[in-house]
Scaffold this active site. Structure first.
Site, PDB file in Angstrom:
ATOM      1  N   CYS A  92      -3.596  33.612  10.374  1.00 12.49           N
ATOM      2  CA  CYS A  92      -3.731  34.268  11.853  1.00 12.49           C
ATOM      3  C   CYS A  92      -3.064  33.068  12.954  1.00 12.49           C
ATOM      4  CB  CYS A  92      -4.786  34.563  12.076  1.00 12.49           C
ATOM      5  SG  CYS A  92      -6.092  33.138  12.133  1.00 12.49           S
TER       6      CYS A  92
ATOM      7  N   ARG B 231       1.906  20.244   5.997  1.00 10.20           N
ATOM      8  CA  ARG B 231       2.972  19.258   6.562  1.00 10.20           C
ATOM      9  C   ARG B 231       4.047  20.095   7.301  1.00 10.20           C
ATOM     10  NH1 ARG B 231       6.042  16.600   4.117  1.00 10.20           N
ATOM     11  NH2 ARG B 231       5.729  14.713   5.437  1.00 10.20           N
TER      12      ARG B 231
ATOM     13  N   TYR C   4      -0.024  13.944   0.402  1.00 10.34           N
ATOM     14  CA  TYR C   4      -0.451  14.526   1.813  1.00 10.34           C
ATOM     15  C   TYR C   4      -0.271  16.179   1.689  1.00 10.34           C
ATOM     16  CZ  TYR C   4       0.044   9.799   3.162  1.00 10.34           C
ATOM     17  OH  TYR C   4       0.234   8.362   2.994  1.00 10.34           O
TER      18      TYR C   4
ATOM     19  N   GLU D 100       0.792  -1.286  -0.104  1.00  7.94           N
ATOM     20  CA  GLU D 100       0.102   0.012  -0.036  1.00  7.94           C
ATOM     21  C   GLU D 100       0.944   1.200  -0.077  1.00  7.94           C
ATOM     22  OE1 GLU D 100      -1.836  -0.702   3.809  1.00  7.94           O
ATOM     23  OE2 GLU D 100      -3.282  -1.828   3.022  1.00  7.94           O
ATOM     24  N   PRO D 101       1.559   1.193  -0.963  1.00  2.43           N
ATOM     25  CA  PRO D 101       2.441   2.749  -0.999  1.00  2.43           C
ATOM     26  C   PRO D 101       1.727   3.971  -1.270  1.00  2.43           C
ATOM     27  CG  PRO D 101       3.143   1.341  -2.959  1.00  2.43           C
ATOM     28  CD  PRO D 101       1.879   0.551  -2.008  1.00  2.43           C
ATOM     29  N   GLY D 102       1.902   5.027  -0.974  1.00  2.00           N
ATOM     30  CA  GLY D 102       1.489   6.289  -1.232  1.00  2.00           C
ATOM     31  C   GLY D 102       2.361   7.385  -1.592  1.00  2.00           C
ATOM     32  N   ARG D 103       2.974   7.770  -0.544  1.00  2.00           N
ATOM     33  CA  ARG D 103       3.926   8.739  -0.508  1.00  2.00           C
ATOM     34  C   ARG D 103       4.858   8.357  -1.712  1.00  2.00           C
ATOM     35  NH1 ARG D 103       5.177  12.174   3.914  1.00  2.00           N
ATOM     36  NH2 ARG D 103       4.501  10.173   4.989  1.00  2.00           N
TER      37      ARG D 103
HETATM   38  N1  LLP Z   1      -1.505   1.936   4.663  1.00  2.00           N
HETATM   39  C1  LLP Z   1      -2.055   2.491   5.719  1.00  2.00           C
HETATM   40  C2  LLP Z   1      -2.761   1.459   6.507  1.00  2.00           C
HETATM   41  C3  LLP Z   1      -1.609   3.849   5.938  1.00  2.00           C
HETATM   42  O1  LLP Z   1      -2.111   4.141   7.258  1.00  2.00           O
HETATM   43  C4  LLP Z   1      -0.801   4.707   5.529  1.00  2.00           C
HETATM   44  C5  LLP Z   1      -0.612   5.982   5.591  1.00  2.00           C
HETATM   45  C6  LLP Z   1      -0.417   4.099   4.108  1.00  2.00           C
HETATM   46  C7  LLP Z   1      -0.522   2.962   3.848  1.00  2.00           C
HETATM   47  C8  LLP Z   1       0.446   4.895   3.080  1.00  2.00           C
HETATM   48  O2  LLP Z   1       1.554   5.318   3.563  1.00  2.00           O
HETATM   49  P1  LLP Z   1       2.570   5.933   2.734  1.00  2.00           P
HETATM   50  O3  LLP Z   1       3.006   5.006   1.811  1.00  2.00           O
HETATM   51  O4  LLP Z   1       2.040   7.306   2.043  1.00  2.00           O
HETATM   52  O5  LLP Z   1       3.745   6.425   3.835  1.00  2.00           O
HETATM   53  N2  LLP Z   1      -0.031  13.096   6.528  1.00  2.00           N
HETATM   54  C9  LLP Z   1       1.211  12.394   6.986  1.00  2.00           C
HETATM   55  C10 LLP Z   1       1.208  10.735   6.535  1.00  2.00           C
HETATM   56  C11 LLP Z   1       0.193   9.905   7.236  1.00  2.00           C
HETATM   57  C12 LLP Z   1       0.208   8.566   6.710  1.00  2.00           C
HETATM   58  C13 LLP Z   1      -1.193   8.010   6.888  1.00  2.00           C
HETATM   59  N3  LLP Z   1      -1.122   6.506   6.740  1.00  2.00           N
HETATM   60  C14 LLP Z   1       2.243  13.143   6.140  1.00  2.00           C
HETATM   61  O6  LLP Z   1       1.953  13.872   5.653  1.00  2.00           O
HETATM   62  O7  LLP Z   1       3.413  12.922   6.371  1.00  2.00           O
END
Ligand code: LLP
Length: 423
Positions: free
Chosen positions: A347, A317, A376, A278-281
């Site tokens: 503000c 962020r 994000y 589950e990569p996002g970032r």
């Molecule tokens: N899977 C689960 C269950 C998660 O909770 C998350 C992220 C991901 C996958 C994806 O994670 P990634 O590959 O993107 O690191 N808003 C914060 C990051 C919060 C992440 C929340 N969960 C920021 O701006 O750094």
């Protein structure tokens, strides 16, 4: 600028380009603040993961929470991506871009009845379940709908991941997952949940993790847990290893997809289960930049503040996590440098994008780019201070298009009502 070619935002003749398009041309046309995404960078990052793991052909579920713009999602669906979703809204977006529901996993610590019904009806691959009461609820709803539902239990491996406390999730001090003892008992008692097929294990230890070691520890712990279960006759069909791969913001030297795969694959080879990730970032983070206009320079005798037209409502962020985003001028200039705090108009003192940053002393009205803003960024934007959310643009080669219109004041007050007793 970054030392390595990790994205398609580069200077040509002193002008910042996204792929083949001048960033300043987009900013002039669309206005600022604006997010700009490179289609090529986005797709390349997805493909890097797919190629690195091709040997086991995992289901790559893009974590939609990082960026749920429909064009971003569509570009990934075109590459056969699946999605990790966490709400009914994200499920609806997955449907809108015609995602393959057999590649959709639904996580979240608090799924509501309505969300569970909608997801079962949509035929998603599985639910990642985070507590026993939630499990009972899904079983009850599945019974009512006369459907059998696949479930992975999100186990909490009780591992501290070296990242910001607010984005670390793998320890029992966090609200996430089910402790191993309770999870094991659920698997052994699964006959009690007649409408569930509890056949998956899910982990996710946190976000922006730059080294493989914590991932490996968590995966090893999960595999030992799976082995124990299999000895007791429980069959595991899915192992979801989560997301969390870190990217470059400043001077990090994060593992590449290939380095990550080289370490992780030996643990997963030859297993019977299907792997999900589950990569996002990692996929979208470096594919987006955020453009703002310098409004004023204020010197109070102690500090200098570069005041810009974007605020913490647009990109939270830095205020929320103290996160670093590289800031560069959209047009290179020969002017001298100033050391400034880059601040927005909101503000709150926390409305600061950078502290004591050395930047070219650009003129009022010129543009700055905040890098690595694809993940994000817009996804966490708000209307704080009654500010419309920014526009978003996607570039592909020499083409570009608005993929999210800037909000209007009308959007902001839509749904607001003055009650009769105030008239
Ligand atoms: N899977 C689960 C269950 C998660 O909770 C998350 C992220 C991901 C996958 C994806 O994670 P990634 O590959 O993107 O690191 N808003 C914060 C990051 C919060 C992440 C929340 N969960 C920021 O701006 O750094």
């Amino acid at each position: 600028m970054y030392a390595h070619p990790i994205h398609d935002f580069q200077y040509k003749n002193g002008e910042l380009y996204c792929e083949g398009v001048k960033v300043s041309a987009i900013a002039k046309k669309v206005g600022t603040p604006v997010y700009i995404y490179s289609h090529t960078t986005l797709v390349e990052h997805f493909c890097k993961i797919r190629a690195a793991f091709s040997e086991i052909d995992p289901i790559i579920c893009f974590a939609m929470k990082a960026n749920s713009n429909l064009a971003i999602l569509k570009a990934l669906v075109n590459e056969d991506a699946g999605f990790d979703i966490v709400s009914g809204g994200e499920l609806k977006k997955a449907k809108m871009v015609k995602a393959d529901m057999r590649k959709v996993a639904f996580a979240s610590v608090g799924k509501t009845e309505g969300e569970i019904i909608e997801a079962i009806k949509a035929g998603i691959l599985l639910f990642n379940v985070e507590s026993k009461p939630e499990l009972l609820n899904i079983n009850r709803i599945a019974a009512r709908l006369k459907k059998t539902v696949q479930v992975a239990l999100r186990i909490n491996p009780d591992i501290e991941a070296p990242t910001h406390a607010k984005i670390s999730t793998g320890s029992l001090k966090n609200k996430f997952g089910i402790d191993l003892k309770t999870a094991r008992q659920i698997f052994l008692d699964q006959k009690a949940y007649k409408y569930l097929k509890i056949n998956g294990v899910h982990i996710h230890i946190g976000s922006q993790i730059t080294k493989a070691a914590p991932f490996l520890r968590a995966i090893e712990k999960a595999l030992a847990f799976i082995d124990d279960l299999e000895m007791d006759g429980v069959r595991i069909d899915y192992f979801d290893i989560g997301g969390g791969l870190g990217i470059v913001y400043k001077d990090e030297n994060p593992q590449t997809a290939k380095q990550y795969a080289d370490k992780v694959l030996p643990l997963l080879r030859g297993r019977k289960f299907k792997v999900l990730m589950e990569p996002g970032r990692f996929i979208v983070g470096n594919a987006g930049i955020f453009i703002t206009t310098k409004l004023y320079l204020k010197d109070n005798g102690v500090k200098k503040f570069m005041i810009v037209d974007a605020g913490m409502n647009d990109l939270v962020r830095p205020s929320m996590y103290g996160a670093y985003h590289e800031i560069i001028p959209v047009k290179k200039s020969a002017v001298g440098k100033v050391t400034v705090d880059v601040v927005g108009p909101i503000c709150e003192s926390g409305d600061t994008f950078a502290f004591d940053r050395k930047l070219p002393d650009i003129q009022d009205g010129e543009y700055l780019a905040l890098l690595s803003a694809g993940a994000y960024g817009y996804a966490m934007a708000s209307n704080y201070n009654v500010r419309p959310r920014a526009a978003e643009v996607m570039v592909k080669g020499h083409q570009w298009a608005i993929i999210q219109e800037r909000e209007t004041f009308k959007d902001l007050v839509a749904g607001s009502k003055l009650p009769g007793f105030l008239k």
